[in-house]
Design an enzyme around this catalytic site. Structure first.
Site, short mmCIF file in Angstrom:
data_model
loop_
_atom_site.label_atom_id
_atom_site.label_comp_id
_atom_site.label_asym_id
_atom_site.label_seq_id
_atom_site.Cartn_x
_atom_site.Cartn_y
_atom_site.Cartn_z
N GLU A 1 1.70 -0.52 -4.31
CA GLU A 1 0.38 -0.66 -4.90
C GLU A 1 0.25 -1.83 -5.86
O GLU A 1 -0.39 -1.71 -6.92
CB GLU A 1 0.03 0.65 -5.63
CG GLU A 1 0.90 0.99 -6.86
CD GLU A 1 2.16 1.77 -6.57
OE1 GLU A 1 2.68 1.68 -5.44
OE2 GLU A 1 2.65 2.47 -7.48
N HIS B 1 -3.82 5.50 0.20
CA HIS B 1 -2.85 5.86 -0.85
C HIS B 1 -2.69 4.72 -1.86
O HIS B 1 -2.80 4.94 -3.07
CB HIS B 1 -1.50 6.21 -0.19
CG HIS B 1 -0.44 6.57 -1.18
ND1 HIS B 1 -0.18 7.87 -1.56
CD2 HIS B 1 0.40 5.80 -1.90
CE1 HIS B 1 0.78 7.88 -2.47
NE2 HIS B 1 1.15 6.62 -2.70
N GLU B 2 -2.45 3.53 -1.35
CA GLU B 2 -2.21 2.40 -2.29
C GLU B 2 -3.48 2.07 -3.07
O GLU B 2 -3.42 1.71 -4.24
CB GLU B 2 -1.68 1.17 -1.54
CG GLU B 2 -0.43 1.42 -0.67
CD GLU B 2 0.67 2.23 -1.35
OE1 GLU B 2 0.75 2.23 -2.59
OE2 GLU B 2 1.45 2.89 -0.63
N HIS C 1 -3.89 4.35 -6.02
CA HIS C 1 -3.09 3.94 -7.18
C HIS C 1 -3.86 3.03 -8.13
O HIS C 1 -3.49 2.90 -9.30
CB HIS C 1 -1.83 3.20 -6.73
CG HIS C 1 -0.66 4.08 -6.44
ND1 HIS C 1 -0.10 4.93 -7.37
CD2 HIS C 1 0.10 4.23 -5.31
CE1 HIS C 1 0.94 5.55 -6.83
NE2 HIS C 1 1.08 5.16 -5.57
N GLU D 1 2.56 9.47 -8.53
CA GLU D 1 2.52 9.76 -7.09
C GLU D 1 1.81 11.07 -6.74
O GLU D 1 1.18 11.17 -5.70
CB GLU D 1 3.94 9.73 -6.50
CG GLU D 1 4.62 8.37 -6.59
CD GLU D 1 3.88 7.22 -5.89
OE1 GLU D 1 2.98 7.49 -5.06
OE2 GLU D 1 4.19 6.06 -6.19
N ASP E 1 16.07 5.02 -7.25
CA ASP E 1 16.07 4.81 -5.79
C ASP E 1 16.90 5.87 -5.06
O ASP E 1 16.63 6.18 -3.91
CB ASP E 1 16.64 3.42 -5.44
CG ASP E 1 15.69 2.31 -5.85
OD1 ASP E 1 14.48 2.58 -6.02
OD2 ASP E 1 16.16 1.16 -5.98
N TYR F 1 5.51 13.52 -5.09
CA TYR F 1 4.27 13.38 -4.31
C TYR F 1 3.66 14.74 -4.01
O TYR F 1 2.51 15.02 -4.30
CB TYR F 1 4.57 12.69 -2.96
CG TYR F 1 4.97 11.24 -3.04
CD1 TYR F 1 6.25 10.88 -3.44
CD2 TYR F 1 4.09 10.23 -2.69
CE1 TYR F 1 6.64 9.55 -3.50
CE2 TYR F 1 4.47 8.89 -2.74
CZ TYR F 1 5.75 8.56 -3.14
OH TYR F 1 6.12 7.25 -3.20
#
Ligand code: BES
Ligand code: ZN
Length: 613
Positions: free
Chosen positions: A281, A305-306, A309, A328, A385, A393
């Protein structure tokens, strides 16, 4: 020393820099950047100022006016593999400081692609991916989302290339002697075949949203504030323009639901196939994997979705990665509201169902590590990560959906708008959200077990599987598969990618190999143009022991670097006992595909392979 974020050396008692002026010389021959960063502080500061760095070399700190060196130290001397090193500069009433440095090929935010690794095959390409904690591998900064910073940037690149940035484009022009200062000698900066592109970001952003790309990039306008950019020539641009034609409609829906779009432009950049995410995003310019271009407008979900954001994440930002669900979870909720408006309730319910399945699978993945099933996990010493998952989410989505069910949609919509306008351009933590919730929805804590939702492990009992005709039908057909019943042609006649994805993900994992092959013989799933379908099928094929698909698995793992596909395929190959052939195959494929993967993806695959070796 008082830390404010487990993933940053930034000190709570130091001021945050408010602006950074960047000068970058992009050297494709060595895959490095020669750079400088002029940091501005809100007021003169006396004493130490601590910044984050990782994989940078030739560091120096200078007084910006006299260019005389300022004392600094790096610590620890053995860089922490996750955090890197802190850079502490001693200031004597400075309100700005100049840092010079170069990135190294190990700088994890950058992927440098040779011409052969691009779609056009004629020019090199470079792009950034800074979330979650990679910005520090490009320039020294207070790399915590608690900090917000404005910036300007001058990128010097080979003349045949162009640059884009998650910022406003100001100019493309010839390099000027002396302008790079100590960042780069004029002999390089002003060499004949070079050009400078200038950008500015005038809204304060967290460092993980810093982003640029450079290569042989073209564009098409697809709306009044949207342009798609891509490398790979006219065919790619035409396909992208078609796929994203509905973007303006989604921005308008977003504005109606969540308030004004605050970032002026909403451009899209389609990256080469090694881009490790579906989408990122970056403000004003979302970065996208080319795998979302399927020719059936379903890439719109990733764009939704992006885009979402732009309100949740970019306007209101998680204070640290422990509050990642604020980014998220809210965005997944907002994405589904946009999808519901433009594609209808059934489509949104299908997405919720795919998410529900994913959330349940994460419970299995983290069954020995339940901390990571919490909405707000403890992440000190953990690389974000490594624990990236659907939990923030989908559990976040479920939490918000639960609140919506409690107070009703109109009240929840009003609450959301107020939440966004109250905290925009701030970085907040989960506790701040809960306080705001309790203040604005009096008594909510007596109706919903907020503590269980935020601090508890697993899926709370008042989470909910979506109810929809299509969703329920598909899940029940998937269960029938185990009993030997394949869906009939008339039952799947109007299925798109997401219906197949949901079906395959709900088929029990240990089915007969012959049955899986028969399903593919009828519906040609291994060759699907839809990557979600193809990967869901191949995952099933691997886990049920269908070795005839190993060739397709290898081809897939070499074509794409999106971690959403690498993770399940490599995991399916190496997981379990007595899978020596599969493990050897996974190792060989990784050795051969390694150089094409993004550094973040390389790390993730390495950890999957080492966990199961
Ligand atoms: N911000 C994420 C991508 C991300 C998360 C990058 C954490 C680095 C660290 C982005 O918004 C995202 O969630 N992308 C999804 C898209 C999907 C949910 C539609 C993806 O990449 O799959
Ligand atoms: Zn997201």
């Amino acid at each position: 020393m008082a830390l404010l974020d487990p993933h940053s050396f930034a000190d709570a008692s130091h001021p945050f820099a408010t602006h950074v002026s960047l000068t970058f010389y992009l050297d494709f021959a060595t895959s490095t950047i020669l750079g400088s960063a002029l940091l501005t502080l809100p007021s003169p500061h006396m004493g130490p100022l601590t910044l984050d760095t990782r994989s940078l070399s030739n560091l120096s700190a200078l007084d910006p006016l006299s260019l005389s060196p300022l004392p600094f130290s790096l610590s620890p001397s053995n860089p922490d593999p996750v955090l890197g090193q802190s850079l502490t500069v001693s200031l004597s009433s400075h309100s700005s400081l100049l840092l010079t440095f170069s990135t190294t090929p190990a700088s994890s935010a950058l992927q440098w692609l040779s011409p052969a690794q691009t779609s056009s095959r004629s020019h090199p390409f470079v792009f950034t991916q800074c979330q979650s904690i990679h910005a520090r591998s490009i320039f020294p900064c207070q790399d915590t989302p608690a900090a917000r910073i404005r910036f300007s940037a001058k990128l010097n690149l080979p003349r045949p290339l162009s640059a884009v940035m998650a910022a406003a484009h100001l100019a493309r022009r010839d390099p000027a002697p002396g302008e790079a200062g100590p960042a780069c000698p004029d002999a390089l900066w002003c060499a004949q075949d070079r050009v400078v592109e200038e950008f500015a970001m005038n809204q304060p952003i967290p460092p993980y949203l810093f982003a640029f790309a450079a290569g042989d990039i073209g564009f098409r306008d697809v709306g009044p504030r949207t342009r798609v950019y891509a490398e790979g020539g006219t065919a790619m641009l035409d396909a992208a323009a078609r796929e994203f034609a509905g973007t303006e409609e989604m921005i308008r829906v977003g504005e109606a639901l969540f308030g004004p779009y605050e970032w002026e432009r909403f451009d899209l950049l389609v990256l080469p196939p090694s881009f490790p995410y579906g989408g990122m995003e970056n403000p004003r310019m979302v970065f996208l994997t080319p795998t979302v271009i399927k020719g059936d407008a379903s890439g719109a979900q990733v764009v939704a979705h992006e885009l979402a954001h732009s309100w949740t994440g970019n306007l209101i930002t998680n204070k640290t990665n422990e509050d990642f669900w604020l980014n998220e979870g809210f965005t997944t909720y907002a994405e589904r509201r946009i999808v519901e408006m433009v594609q209808g309730e059934e489509r949104a319910a299908l997405n919720t169902g795919i998410g529900w399945r994913g959330l349940n699978e994460e419970m299995e993945r983290f069954k020995d590590n339940m901390e990571f099933t919490k909405l707000k996990p403890k992440l000190a010493g953990i690389d974000p990560d490594d624990v990236y998952s659907q939990v923030p989410y989908e559990k976040g989505f479920q939490f918000l959906w639960r609140i919506e069910r409690q107070i009703g949609r109109p009240a929840f919509d009003e609450f959301l708008k107020k939440y966004i306008s109250t905290f925009k351009f701030q970085s907040i933590d989960t506790e701040t959200f809960l306080e705001f919730l309790k203040a604005n929805v009096p008594g909510i804590e007596n109706q919903i077990d907020l503590k269980l939702w935020v601090e508890g492990t697993g899926i709370p009992p008042d989470a909910m599987e979506p109810v929809s005709t299509i969703y329920t039908k598909i899940v029940s057909l998937a269960k029938d598969f185990n009993a030997g019943r394949m869906p009939r042609e008339d039952e799947v006649a109007d299925w798109h990618g997401q219906e197949w994805e949901l079906y395959l993900e709900n088929v029990p994992k240990a089915v007969e190999a012959s049955q899986v092959a028969a399903l593919d013989a009828r519906y040609r799933l291994a060759e699907s143009r839809d990557w979600e379908v193809k990967v869901a099928f191949l995952q099933l094929a691997i886990s049920s022991g269908c070795k005839e698909y190993f060739g397709e698995v290898e081809k897939t793992l070499k074509q794409v670097g999106r971690m959403k596909y690498l993770r399940p395929l490599y995991t399916a190959l190496v997981q379990g006992t007595g899978r020596d052939e599969e493990k050897m195959l996974a190792k060989r494929i990784f050795a051969e595909a390694h150089d094409g993967y993004h550094p973040i993806a390389q790390g993730v695959v390495e950890s999957i392979l080492s966990k199961h070796s």
